[in-house]
Design an enzyme around this catalytic site. Structure first.
Site, PDB file in Angstrom:
ATOM      1  N   ASN A 150       0.813  -1.235   0.000  1.00 43.67           N
ATOM      2  CA  ASN A 150       0.000   0.000   0.000  1.00 43.67           C
ATOM      3  C   ASN A 150       0.840   1.276   0.000  1.00 43.67           C
ATOM      4  O   ASN A 150       0.479   2.257  -0.658  1.00 43.67           O
ATOM      5  CB  ASN A 150      -1.010  -0.022   1.150  1.00 43.67           C
ATOM      6  CG  ASN A 150      -0.359  -0.050   2.506  1.00 43.67           C
ATOM      7  OD1 ASN A 150       0.677  -0.675   2.694  1.00 43.67           O
ATOM      8  ND2 ASN A 150      -0.946   0.637   3.452  1.00 43.67           N
ATOM      9  N   GLU A 248       3.363  -5.516  12.303  1.00 38.37           N
ATOM     10  CA  GLU A 248       2.431  -4.391  12.091  1.00 38.37           C
ATOM     11  C   GLU A 248       1.340  -4.900  11.177  1.00 38.37           C
ATOM     12  O   GLU A 248       1.581  -5.147  10.000  1.00 38.37           O
ATOM     13  CB  GLU A 248       3.165  -3.217  11.422  1.00 38.37           C
ATOM     14  CG  GLU A 248       4.315  -2.661  12.226  1.00 38.37           C
ATOM     15  CD  GLU A 248       3.872  -1.974  13.493  1.00 38.37           C
ATOM     16  OE1 GLU A 248       2.690  -1.567  13.580  1.00 38.37           O
ATOM     17  OE2 GLU A 248       4.688  -1.875  14.416  1.00 38.37           O
ATOM     18  N   CYS A 282      -3.326   1.583   6.234  1.00 35.36           N
ATOM     19  CA  CYS A 282      -3.736   0.842   7.432  1.00 35.36           C
ATOM     20  C   CYS A 282      -4.352   1.773   8.469  1.00 35.36           C
ATOM     21  O   CYS A 282      -5.052   1.331   9.361  1.00 35.36           O
ATOM     22  CB  CYS A 282      -2.547   0.109   8.019  1.00 35.36           C
ATOM     23  SG  CYS A 282      -1.146   1.210   8.295  1.00 35.36           S
ATOM     24  N   GLU A 461       7.181   0.354  16.055  1.00 35.21           N
ATOM     25  CA  GLU A 461       8.237   0.899  15.206  1.00 35.21           C
ATOM     26  C   GLU A 461       8.424   2.374  15.563  1.00 35.21           C
ATOM     27  O   GLU A 461       7.703   2.914  16.402  1.00 35.21           O
ATOM     28  CB  GLU A 461       7.857   0.746  13.729  1.00 35.21           C
ATOM     29  CG  GLU A 461       7.691  -0.705  13.316  1.00 35.21           C
ATOM     30  CD  GLU A 461       7.481  -0.876  11.814  1.00 35.21           C
ATOM     31  OE1 GLU A 461       6.530  -0.295  11.271  1.00 35.21           O
ATOM     32  OE2 GLU A 461       8.282  -1.602  11.196  1.00 35.21           O
TER      33      GLU A 461
HETATM   34  P1  NAD Z   1       0.137  -9.500   3.010  1.00 35.18           P
HETATM   35  O1  NAD Z   1       0.153  -9.983   4.412  1.00 35.18           O
HETATM   36  O2  NAD Z   1      -0.555 -10.297   1.988  1.00 35.18           O
HETATM   37  O3  NAD Z   1       1.632  -9.311   2.467  1.00 35.18           O
HETATM   38  C1  NAD Z   1       2.572  -8.500   3.104  1.00 35.18           C
HETATM   39  C2  NAD Z   1       3.957  -8.999   2.747  1.00 35.18           C
HETATM   40  O4  NAD Z   1       4.143 -10.293   3.316  1.00 35.18           O
HETATM   41  C3  NAD Z   1       4.212  -9.146   1.253  1.00 35.18           C
HETATM   42  O5  NAD Z   1       5.556  -8.807   0.975  1.00 35.18           O
HETATM   43  C4  NAD Z   1       3.987 -10.627   1.037  1.00 35.18           C
HETATM   44  O6  NAD Z   1       4.661 -11.140  -0.091  1.00 35.18           O
HETATM   45  C5  NAD Z   1       4.542 -11.201   2.313  1.00 35.18           C
HETATM   46  N1  NAD Z   1       4.025 -12.524   2.667  1.00 35.18           N
HETATM   47  C6  NAD Z   1       2.821 -13.074   2.356  1.00 35.18           C
HETATM   48  N2  NAD Z   1       2.747 -14.327   2.848  1.00 35.18           N
HETATM   49  C7  NAD Z   1       3.901 -14.565   3.516  1.00 35.18           C
HETATM   50  C8  NAD Z   1       4.416 -15.673   4.242  1.00 35.18           C
HETATM   51  N3  NAD Z   1       3.727 -16.802   4.387  1.00 35.18           N
HETATM   52  N4  NAD Z   1       5.640 -15.578   4.799  1.00 35.18           N
HETATM   53  C9  NAD Z   1       6.348 -14.430   4.674  1.00 35.18           C
HETATM   54  N5  NAD Z   1       5.932 -13.358   3.970  1.00 35.18           N
HETATM   55  C10 NAD Z   1       4.708 -13.421   3.410  1.00 35.18           C
HETATM   56  O7  NAD Z   1      -0.430  -8.012   3.081  1.00 35.18           O
HETATM   57  P2  NAD Z   1      -0.716  -7.031   1.862  1.00 35.18           P
HETATM   58  O8  NAD Z   1      -1.966  -7.467   1.195  1.00 35.18           O
HETATM   59  O9  NAD Z   1       0.520  -6.845   1.060  1.00 35.18           O
HETATM   60  O10 NAD Z   1      -0.965  -5.660   2.643  1.00 35.18           O
HETATM   61  C11 NAD Z   1      -2.191  -5.261   3.155  1.00 35.18           C
HETATM   62  C12 NAD Z   1      -2.241  -5.490   4.658  1.00 35.18           C
HETATM   63  O11 NAD Z   1      -1.175  -4.804   5.294  1.00 35.18           O
HETATM   64  C13 NAD Z   1      -3.500  -4.935   5.284  1.00 35.18           C
HETATM   65  O12 NAD Z   1      -4.006  -5.874   6.193  1.00 35.18           O
HETATM   66  C14 NAD Z   1      -3.018  -3.698   6.018  1.00 35.18           C
HETATM   67  O13 NAD Z   1      -3.795  -3.315   7.132  1.00 35.18           O
HETATM   68  C15 NAD Z   1      -1.666  -4.121   6.440  1.00 35.18           C
HETATM   69  N6  NAD Z   1      -0.836  -2.962   6.750  1.00 35.18           N
HETATM   70  C16 NAD Z   1      -0.527  -2.716   8.052  1.00 35.18           C
HETATM   71  C17 NAD Z   1       0.230  -1.602   8.387  1.00 35.18           C
HETATM   72  C18 NAD Z   1       0.603  -1.304   9.808  1.00 35.18           C
HETATM   73  O14 NAD Z   1       1.471  -0.470  10.020  1.00 35.18           O
HETATM   74  N7  NAD Z   1      -0.004  -1.925  10.786  1.00 35.18           N
HETATM   75  C19 NAD Z   1       0.684  -0.761   7.368  1.00 35.18           C
HETATM   76  C20 NAD Z   1       0.338  -1.045   6.052  1.00 35.18           C
HETATM   77  C21 NAD Z   1      -0.412  -2.162   5.744  1.00 35.18           C
END
Ligand code: NAD
Length: 480
Positions: A150, A248, A282, A461
């Site tokens: 995002n 996060e 997020c 963080e």
């Molecule tokens: P996601 O969990 O699908 O992927 C995030 C990252 O993790 C990607 O690089 C992905 O390739 C990797 N990943 C996926 N499966 C994995 C595994 N089994 N092992 C290791 N790595 C893996 O999330 P997304 O769809 O990319 O992002 C959206 C989500 O991120 C939303 O839920 C949003 O709320 C959250 N988000 C949280 C924050 C925060 O600061 N809390 C900030 C931004 C986004």
């Protein structure tokens, strides 16, 4: 077609098994480059490179590392336009947003931690007549940083910068959905004189490259930002290996609006906090609770303004919203709009795709959507949608709105609009959230702790919190 490469040991190399995946441009829905689909073989190479680099990097003084990180920050700034265009093309966000938020923030992240590390100090605990304890804070070694799509470079650099500043070598993986600016970052690292192997950037899917990073025994900590389900899986995998974890995760943030708020300021900020970056932040406030005295006035003006919001291709200077990040994500968000209708909600505006002329006719555009008439505990109001979709719900009392606000499994951020000082403090104290904004949204000071409670994550963080996460304290006692 362009093929991105992994950045390992300071060199750009093909994935060991030669597998690639397509990278889509959300504005057009077309594939525009290919990226390595890395796996454990590539992680092994990256760990070897990091192991070789670690004695050099961790042996440098904080000032020496700081200088290299400042150059990295300046290197991104010098190529601002290229980074902005790449981020907007990869993610679908309006160019203006990438130019004002994403890339400047990546520049600040590196600059902030480059300078923070020269002020980072540790404690001493003297024991009168006995001796003194002092605490050393040593880098962990090799750490893994995994980030979402995002805010691609913004969140990638938010992890990498403190990890590197503290003297760790990094194996980092950007989201496979938005890899491009991370690829450019490798080039800037070389230009900045970063020793080879200190920063290694692998591309590929979470289940392969990401999983291999989490499982590699020599990677001592995982800093992860992404979905709650992925976070759960990572915690299950890494906890038995006793890795340090910073998670996060998702959110379902309440935006609580009292009758006595500054209506004008609340309205303009609420338009942003609902739909900035197509609602894919997020910290966006997806559940809007409005006190009964102003509910109708709020609804009329909000819906009218949302209805007039321009959704267009990311290069259009009038675009307030660009394209959603991917087809699967657009479909997911649309399915939640259908669910909201099934649950008895009324779509007041939006709810449908936006069709643009060629070459944008295959792009992923969705009208910002406002829904009312749902109970606070239905799935639409409990599950993270992560798109330009908000619900509005009236309330009467503080107790009632707190109960609704705190009813989800999440607790990332909350926004509260009121001119009653005591109420502001009371609400801030009681709302389940790691971050609370009163009469504001997304005002960020990089020194403050950043993170969520409940299923929104573990750890914090930002500022010293990040430098503490990326170091291991060692207490030393000396007898007098
Ligand atoms: P996601 O969990 O699908 O992927 C995030 C990252 O993790 C990607 O690089 C992905 O390739 C990797 N990943 C996926 N499966 C994995 C595994 N089994 N092992 C290791 N790595 C893996 O999330 P997304 O769809 O990319 O992002 C959206 C989500 O991120 C939303 O839920 C949003 O709320 C959250 N988000 C949280 C924050 C925060 O600061 N809390 C900030 C931004 C986004």
């Amino acid at each position: 077609m362009e093929k991105l490469k992994n950045f390992i040991g300071g060199a750009f190399i093909d994935p060991v098994r030669g597998n690639y995946i397509d990278n889509y441009e959300p504005a057009t829905g077309k594939v525009y480059c290919e990226i390595p689909n890395s796996d454990e073989e590539d992680v092994i190479l990256a760990v070897k490179a990091a192991e070789e680099a670690y004695p050099v990097w961790s042996g440098m003084s904080n000032e020496e590392r700081s200088k290299i990180l400042v150059r990295l920050s300046e290197g991104i700034e010098a190529r601002m336009d290229e980074f902005v265009r790449a981020e907007s093309r990869d993610n679908g966000k309006p160019l203006a947003l990438a130019a004002h938020v994403d890339i400047p923030r990546a520049v600040s992240n590196f600059h902030f931690f480059a300078t923070a590390i020269i002020h980072f100090a540790s404690e001493a605990h003297p024991m009168t007549g006995v001796g003194v304890n002092y605490t050393l804070r040593k880098p962990l070694g090799i750490v893994g940083c995994i980030s979402p799509w995002n805010l691609p470079l913004y969140l990638f650099s938010w992890k990498i910068a403190p990890a590197l500043a503290a003297g760790n070598c990094v194996i980092a993986k950007p989201s496979e959905v938005t890899p491009y600016t991370a690829y450019l970052l490798g080039q800037v690292a070389n230009e900045a004189g970063m020793p080879p192997g200190v920063l290694n950037i692998l591309h590929g899917e979470g289940g392969a490259a990401g999983d291999a990073i989490v499982k590699h025994p020599k990677i001592k900590a995982i800093s992860f930002t992404g979905g709650t389900k992925t976070g759960e899986y990572i915690a299950r995998t890494a906890a038995p290996m006793f890795k340090k974890l910073s998670l996060e995760l998702g959110g379902k943030n309440p935006n609580i609006i009292f009758d006595d708020c500054d209506f004008k300021e609340m309205m303009s900020t609420t338009l942003r906090s609902s739909f900035a970056n197509q609602g894919q932040i997020c910290l966006c406030g997806s559940r809007i609770f409005v006190q009964k005295g102003i509910y109708e006035k709020f609804k009329e003006e909000f819906v009218r303004k949302v209805d007039a919001t321009v959704v267009s291709n990311p290069e259009d200077p009038n675009a307030k919203l660009g394209a959603m990040v991917s087809k699967p994500h657009l479909d997911k968000v649309l399915s939640y709009i259908e669910l909201a209708k099934e649950e008895g909600g009324t779509v007041l505006t939006g709810g449908t795709k936006v069709e643009l002329p060629t070459p944008y006719d295959g792009g992923y555009y969705l009208r910002p959507t406002v829904i009312e008439g749902l109970s606070f505990d239905c799935r639409t109001n409990q599950e993270e949608i992560f798109g330009p979709v908000v619900t509005i719900t009236p309330f009467e009392t503080e107790e009632e709105v707190l109960m609704m606000a705190n009813s989800t499994q999440y607790g990332l951020s909350a926004t509260i609009w009121t001119s009653d000082l005591q109420r502001a403090h009371r609400m801030a104290d009681k709302v389940d959230a790691g971050i609370v904004w009163i009469n504001a949204w997304l005002v960020r000071d990089l020194r403050t702790p950043f993170g969520g409670v409940k299923s929104s994550g573990v750890g914090r963080e930002g500022g010293w919190e990040a430098l503490r996460f990326f170091t291991e304290p060692k207490n030393v006692f000396i007898k007098y």
